[in-house]
Write an enzyme that holds these catalytic residues in place. Sequence first.
Site, mmCIF file in Angstrom:
data_model
loop_
_atom_site.group_PDB
_atom_site.id
_atom_site.type_symbol
_atom_site.label_atom_id
_atom_site.label_comp_id
_atom_site.label_asym_id
_atom_site.label_seq_id
_atom_site.Cartn_x
_atom_site.Cartn_y
_atom_site.Cartn_z
ATOM 1 N N TYR A 1 -2.727 0.111 10.484
ATOM 2 C CA TYR A 1 -2.659 -0.267 9.075
ATOM 3 C C TYR A 1 -1.266 0.023 8.521
ATOM 4 C CZ TYR A 1 -4.091 -0.403 4.121
ATOM 5 O OH TYR A 1 -4.213 -0.704 2.785
ATOM 6 N N SER B 1 0.880 -1.176 0.000
ATOM 7 C CA SER B 1 0.000 0.000 0.000
ATOM 8 C C SER B 1 0.907 1.211 0.000
ATOM 9 C CB SER B 1 -0.895 0.028 1.239
ATOM 10 O OG SER B 1 -1.553 1.280 1.359
#
Length: 279
Positions: free
Chosen positions: A154, A141
């Site tokens: 995250y 990501s």
Amino acid sequence: MRELSGKVAVVTGAASGIGRALALRFAAEGMTLMLADVDPGGLAETALLAGDTKVLTQITDVSDEESVLHLADSAFGELGAVHLLCNNAGVFQGGHLWTRTREDLVWVLGVNLWGVLHGVNAFVPRMIEQDTEGHIVNTVSVAGLFAAPWAGGYAVSKYAALAASQALAHDLIVSGSKLRVTALCPGAVRTRINHSERVRPLDLALAPDALPAGSDDLAAQERIDAAVGEGMDPAEVAGMVVDAVREQRFLLLTHPEYEKSLRLQTETLLSGGLPGLRA
């Protein structure tokens, strides 16, 4: 690995989003597919959309080592080989880092980090033993490059997934393997990651009254909803992945502006400063 037709691809998180787009693009390239997810309905729909391509599906919880080992056994046992492994399954949990509970972090790290590690451990030794060209794509990501507020847990999982990808790439080179690695770092993409709670295990769920006082979950949800709503088409990302596999590109950024942000962040860190928020 320039030639994909006739090869075998394994994709986790294939029931929707980037995983589904990867599966459909690989099918268009003439690949045989082994698709995995915890969502049986979405997985079946992806398989149907793949058309005449040979597709096998298996319900797989990537946070569980035995589940991933079973997936690998099925892929090699039924298809004979694996040439392209996409450790793509991922979930999002927002909120400030100090408000995240143990259950939040176990869930996010279990899928986003351990999912990658389990995939590597279950598939890569047998892919090396094949002694053929092959590729591993880990969906990291942009959060694995730029830590931001409202997404601490995250970011931790994604920074670690990037480190795992880089270490794996070096390990494969020094061992003389023909396998190569791509760390896919997408930004905003139109997926269902903003609704990750739909696949959160019951044993890691929290009752509403267990949330911290003044919880910031709503603010985090609003931010990711907005980002996903304005995001890139997953099919575009899948096309970039195919190009990266053929070019043996390690770092794949989906948005050109991230290159400038990454350079600026590096310069700021080298000066001892705290990088600003990515534009």
